[in-house]
Design a protein around this motif. Structure first.
Motif, PDB file in Angstrom:
ATOM      1  N   MET A  48       0.629  -2.537 -22.527  1.00  0.00           N
ATOM      2  CA  MET A  48       1.726  -3.488 -22.402  1.00  0.00           C
ATOM      3  C   MET A  48       2.792  -2.974 -21.435  1.00  0.00           C
ATOM      4  O   MET A  48       3.363  -3.729 -20.648  1.00  0.00           O
ATOM      5  CB  MET A  48       2.341  -3.778 -23.777  1.00  0.00           C
ATOM      6  CG  MET A  48       1.463  -4.626 -24.660  1.00  0.00           C
ATOM      7  SD  MET A  48       1.052  -6.214 -23.881  1.00  0.00           S
ATOM      8  CE  MET A  48      -0.213  -6.816 -24.984  1.00  0.00           C
ATOM      9  N   ARG A  49       3.065  -1.676 -21.489  1.00  0.00           N
ATOM     10  CA  ARG A  49       4.035  -1.105 -20.540  1.00  0.00           C
ATOM     11  C   ARG A  49       3.544  -1.284 -19.107  1.00  0.00           C
ATOM     12  O   ARG A  49       4.330  -1.555 -18.201  1.00  0.00           O
ATOM     13  CB  ARG A  49       4.275   0.372 -20.861  1.00  0.00           C
ATOM     14  CG  ARG A  49       5.215   0.606 -22.041  1.00  0.00           C
ATOM     15  CD  ARG A  49       5.739   2.030 -22.053  1.00  0.00           C
ATOM     16  NE  ARG A  49       4.694   2.992 -22.366  1.00  0.00           N
ATOM     17  CZ  ARG A  49       4.387   3.395 -23.594  1.00  0.00           C
ATOM     18  NH1 ARG A  49       5.063   2.908 -24.635  1.00  0.00           N
ATOM     19  NH2 ARG A  49       3.428   4.272 -23.800  1.00  0.00           N
ATOM     20  N   VAL A  53       5.602  -3.349 -16.217  1.00  0.00           N
ATOM     21  CA  VAL A  53       5.925  -2.788 -14.900  1.00  0.00           C
ATOM     22  C   VAL A  53       5.409  -3.688 -13.786  1.00  0.00           C
ATOM     23  O   VAL A  53       6.063  -3.853 -12.744  1.00  0.00           O
ATOM     24  CB  VAL A  53       5.335  -1.361 -14.767  1.00  0.00           C
ATOM     25  CG1 VAL A  53       5.458  -0.861 -13.336  1.00  0.00           C
ATOM     26  CG2 VAL A  53       6.051  -0.401 -15.710  1.00  0.00           C
ATOM     27  N   GLU A  54       4.238  -4.312 -13.997  1.00  0.00           N
ATOM     28  CA  GLU A  54       3.662  -5.190 -12.985  1.00  0.00           C
ATOM     29  C   GLU A  54       4.334  -6.561 -12.957  1.00  0.00           C
ATOM     30  O   GLU A  54       4.049  -7.377 -12.076  1.00  0.00           O
ATOM     31  CB  GLU A  54       2.165  -5.363 -13.228  1.00  0.00           C
ATOM     32  CG  GLU A  54       1.368  -4.090 -12.995  1.00  0.00           C
ATOM     33  CD  GLU A  54      -0.124  -4.310 -13.096  1.00  0.00           C
ATOM     34  OE1 GLU A  54      -0.584  -5.451 -12.841  1.00  0.00           O
ATOM     35  OE2 GLU A  54      -0.835  -3.356 -13.433  1.00  0.00           O
ATOM     36  N   GLY A  55       5.242  -6.813 -13.905  1.00  0.00           N
ATOM     37  CA  GLY A  55       5.992  -8.060 -13.883  1.00  0.00           C
ATOM     38  C   GLY A  55       5.305  -9.248 -14.516  1.00  0.00           C
ATOM     39  O   GLY A  55       5.716 -10.390 -14.293  1.00  0.00           O
ATOM     40  N   LEU A  56       4.271  -9.019 -15.325  1.00  0.00           N
ATOM     41  CA  LEU A  56       3.559 -10.137 -15.937  1.00  0.00           C
ATOM     42  C   LEU A  56       4.120 -10.541 -17.292  1.00  0.00           C
ATOM     43  O   LEU A  56       4.056 -11.715 -17.653  1.00  0.00           O
ATOM     44  CB  LEU A  56       2.059  -9.792 -16.095  1.00  0.00           C
ATOM     45  CG  LEU A  56       1.164 -10.171 -14.922  1.00  0.00           C
ATOM     46  CD1 LEU A  56       1.361  -9.198 -13.774  1.00  0.00           C
ATOM     47  CD2 LEU A  56      -0.295 -10.191 -15.346  1.00  0.00           C
ATOM     48  N   VAL A  57       4.626  -9.581 -18.050  1.00  0.00           N
ATOM     49  CA  VAL A  57       5.092  -9.877 -19.405  1.00  0.00           C
ATOM     50  C   VAL A  57       6.453  -9.232 -19.661  1.00  0.00           C
ATOM     51  O   VAL A  57       6.903  -8.376 -18.900  1.00  0.00           O
ATOM     52  CB  VAL A  57       4.080  -9.383 -20.472  1.00  0.00           C
ATOM     53  CG1 VAL A  57       2.713 -10.008 -20.260  1.00  0.00           C
ATOM     54  CG2 VAL A  57       3.974  -7.861 -20.463  1.00  0.00           C
ATOM     55  N   TYR A  58       7.081  -9.669 -20.748  1.00  0.00           N
ATOM     56  CA  TYR A  58       8.331  -9.054 -21.204  1.00  0.00           C
ATOM     57  C   TYR A  58       8.339  -9.113 -22.725  1.00  0.00           C
ATOM     58  O   TYR A  58       7.581  -9.880 -23.340  1.00  0.00           O
ATOM     59  CB  TYR A  58       9.554  -9.770 -20.630  1.00  0.00           C
ATOM     60  CG  TYR A  58       9.737 -11.193 -21.133  1.00  0.00           C
ATOM     61  CD1 TYR A  58      10.625 -11.485 -22.171  1.00  0.00           C
ATOM     62  CD2 TYR A  58       9.013 -12.251 -20.578  1.00  0.00           C
ATOM     63  CE1 TYR A  58      10.788 -12.776 -22.633  1.00  0.00           C
ATOM     64  CE2 TYR A  58       9.164 -13.541 -21.034  1.00  0.00           C
ATOM     65  CZ  TYR A  58      10.060 -13.800 -22.064  1.00  0.00           C
ATOM     66  OH  TYR A  58      10.202 -15.091 -22.531  1.00  0.00           O
ATOM     67  N   THR A  65       5.631 -10.165 -27.476  1.00  0.00           N
ATOM     68  CA  THR A  65       5.496 -10.020 -26.025  1.00  0.00           C
ATOM     69  C   THR A  65       5.119 -11.364 -25.434  1.00  0.00           C
ATOM     70  O   THR A  65       4.199 -12.030 -25.910  1.00  0.00           O
ATOM     71  CB  THR A  65       4.412  -8.982 -25.688  1.00  0.00           C
ATOM     72  OG1 THR A  65       4.759  -7.730 -26.295  1.00  0.00           O
ATOM     73  CG2 THR A  65       4.296  -8.788 -24.184  1.00  0.00           C
ATOM     74  N   PHE A  66       5.831 -11.756 -24.372  1.00  0.00           N
ATOM     75  CA  PHE A  66       5.650 -13.074 -23.770  1.00  0.00           C
ATOM     76  C   PHE A  66       5.278 -12.960 -22.294  1.00  0.00           C
ATOM     77  O   PHE A  66       5.623 -11.986 -21.619  1.00  0.00           O
ATOM     78  CB  PHE A  66       6.943 -13.897 -23.899  1.00  0.00           C
ATOM     79  CG  PHE A  66       7.316 -14.238 -25.309  1.00  0.00           C
ATOM     80  CD1 PHE A  66       7.003 -15.479 -25.854  1.00  0.00           C
ATOM     81  CD2 PHE A  66       7.987 -13.320 -26.100  1.00  0.00           C
ATOM     82  CE1 PHE A  66       7.349 -15.792 -27.161  1.00  0.00           C
ATOM     83  CE2 PHE A  66       8.337 -13.623 -27.407  1.00  0.00           C
ATOM     84  CZ  PHE A  66       8.017 -14.859 -27.943  1.00  0.00           C
ATOM     85  N   ILE A  67       4.595 -13.988 -21.804  1.00  0.00           N
ATOM     86  CA  ILE A  67       4.243 -14.069 -20.390  1.00  0.00           C
ATOM     87  C   ILE A  67       5.453 -14.565 -19.611  1.00  0.00           C
ATOM     88  O   ILE A  67       6.129 -15.520 -20.026  1.00  0.00           O
ATOM     89  CB  ILE A  67       3.068 -15.045 -20.182  1.00  0.00           C
ATOM     90  CG1 ILE A  67       1.849 -14.588 -20.986  1.00  0.00           C
ATOM     91  CG2 ILE A  67       2.715 -15.172 -18.698  1.00  0.00           C
ATOM     92  CD1 ILE A  67       0.743 -15.623 -21.057  1.00  0.00           C
ATOM     93  N   ARG A  68       5.742 -13.927 -18.492  1.00  0.00           N
ATOM     94  CA  ARG A  68       6.865 -14.367 -17.666  1.00  0.00           C
ATOM     95  C   ARG A  68       6.583 -15.755 -17.103  1.00  0.00           C
ATOM     96  O   ARG A  68       5.461 -16.062 -16.695  1.00  0.00           O
ATOM     97  CB  ARG A  68       7.116 -13.386 -16.520  1.00  0.00           C
ATOM     98  CG  ARG A  68       7.717 -12.070 -16.983  1.00  0.00           C
ATOM     99  CD  ARG A  68       8.202 -11.239 -15.800  1.00  0.00           C
ATOM    100  NE  ARG A  68       8.824 -10.013 -16.251  1.00  0.00           N
ATOM    101  CZ  ARG A  68      10.094  -9.910 -16.644  1.00  0.00           C
ATOM    102  NH1 ARG A  68      10.868 -10.993 -16.631  1.00  0.00           N
ATOM    103  NH2 ARG A  68      10.584  -8.764 -17.030  1.00  0.00           N
ATOM    104  N   GLY A 231      -1.712  -8.010   0.425  1.00  0.00           N
ATOM    105  CA  GLY A 231      -0.635  -7.150  -0.012  1.00  0.00           C
ATOM    106  C   GLY A 231      -1.225  -6.094  -0.926  1.00  0.00           C
ATOM    107  O   GLY A 231      -2.265  -6.329  -1.560  1.00  0.00           O
ATOM    108  N   VAL A 232      -0.617  -4.939  -0.972  1.00  0.00           N
ATOM    109  CA  VAL A 232      -1.101  -3.865  -1.823  1.00  0.00           C
ATOM    110  C   VAL A 232      -0.040  -3.567  -2.875  1.00  0.00           C
ATOM    111  O   VAL A 232       1.119  -3.296  -2.560  1.00  0.00           O
ATOM    112  CB  VAL A 232      -1.381  -2.577  -1.000  1.00  0.00           C
ATOM    113  CG1 VAL A 232      -1.806  -1.444  -1.913  1.00  0.00           C
ATOM    114  CG2 VAL A 232      -2.460  -2.856   0.041  1.00  0.00           C
ATOM    115  N   ILE A 233      -0.439  -3.642  -4.137  1.00  0.00           N
ATOM    116  CA  ILE A 233       0.472  -3.387  -5.249  1.00  0.00           C
ATOM    117  C   ILE A 233       0.394  -1.915  -5.618  1.00  0.00           C
ATOM    118  O   ILE A 233      -0.688  -1.394  -5.875  1.00  0.00           O
ATOM    119  CB  ILE A 233       0.097  -4.239  -6.479  1.00  0.00           C
ATOM    120  CG1 ILE A 233       0.160  -5.731  -6.147  1.00  0.00           C
ATOM    121  CG2 ILE A 233       1.009  -3.915  -7.667  1.00  0.00           C
ATOM    122  CD1 ILE A 233      -0.406  -6.613  -7.247  1.00  0.00           C
ATOM    123  N   VAL A 234       1.544  -1.249  -5.656  1.00  0.00           N
ATOM    124  CA  VAL A 234       1.590   0.147  -6.078  1.00  0.00           C
ATOM    125  C   VAL A 234       2.513   0.215  -7.293  1.00  0.00           C
ATOM    126  O   VAL A 234       3.689  -0.145  -7.217  1.00  0.00           O
ATOM    127  CB  VAL A 234       2.129   1.058  -4.972  1.00  0.00           C
ATOM    128  CG1 VAL A 234       2.223   2.494  -5.459  1.00  0.00           C
ATOM    129  CG2 VAL A 234       1.230   0.990  -3.731  1.00  0.00           C
TER     130      VAL A 234
END
Length: 238
Positions: A48-49, A53-58, A65-68, A231-234
């Motif tokens: 979940m963390r 960090v990837e911006g999908l959930v909060y 836990t919810f989807i953004r 795009g490359v996600i880091v």
């Protein structure tokens, strides 16, 4: 092989992007996910963390836990910079990935290719170029080399579907990870022809070596993406 929490995070991400989970409802609780994935609650918390960090959930204290709401705005073209598991797997939750074979031949490697693949001058390599398309739209152009002795029996059918599926499922080879260099280039002739690039359009190149579990190089490739299709996600977990 990726850590278990990474594998769980990938699967949950796939479900989110495919809208398997309703955006208006919380995700299954950690106990339910731990039971489903046969893991500890701590592993689920790590997964979940990763997704936070990837911006999908909060998370909401006491609510779950919810989807953004803006998760659908995430670029469908972006790919992870930390690992590699093939275009078919990367975009499977977005749509159908197909391949057009531009070139497929056997030859002996150059000095640079020998150094990248840790092979000798008399060790033959597969040399192939594939145009990868997502729902019929050109996404990337891949210039790939693989040692013949590591991937015996590679054929056009594998190139048209998934080379990595053949490598992992039929040859039972385990992929450890990748070394990647990302740079911007002027378009090559092939980019203009197959990615519909103009002379002044920049191209994102990912030069990469994919390694097996024992550190043996499996693939040396240059993957090209249009400036608006890559795009490359880091993600930094430190």
């Amino acid at each position: 092989m990726a850590a278990k929490y990474i594998m769980i995070a990938r699967e949950i991400k796939r479900r989110i992007l495919s809208q398997h989970y309703a955006a208006s409802a919380p995700l299954p609780d950690q106990f339910a996910l731990a039971a489903e994935f046969n893991s500890s609650r701590m592993t689920i918390q790590q997964a979940m963390r990763q997704l936070i960090v990837e911006g999908l959930v909060y998370t909401r204290q006491g609510q779950g836990t919810f989807i953004r709401k803006n998760f659908l705005q995430l670029s469908r073209w972006d790919l992870p910079g930390s690992d590699y598991f093939g275009a078919t797997k990367t975009w499977e939750s977005v749509g159908e990935v197909t391949s057009k074979i531009i070139r497929f031949e056997l030859r002996f490697p150059s000095e640079k290719e020998q150094a990248s693949l840790l092979v000798g001058p008399d060790d033959p390599v597969y040399d192939f170029i594939r145009l990868r398309m997502l729902e019929g739209e050109p996404v990337s152009l891949e210039f790939t080399l693989m040692p013949v002795n590591l991937v015996p029996g590679l054929n056009r059918g594998h190139l048209e579907s998934s080379v990595f599926r053949y490598v992992q499922e039929e040859l039972a080879l385990k992929i450890m990870g990748s070394y990647r260099i990302v740079r911007a280039l002027k378009p090559w002739a092939e980019d203009k022809q197959y990615l519909n690039c103009e002379e002044t359009d920049p191209v994102l190149e990912v030069e990469q070596v994919i390694y097996l579990e024992d550190g043996t190089p499996l693939e040396y490739a240059h993957c090209h993406y249009r400036y608006d299709h890559g795009g490359v996600i880091v993600v930094n977990n430190g």
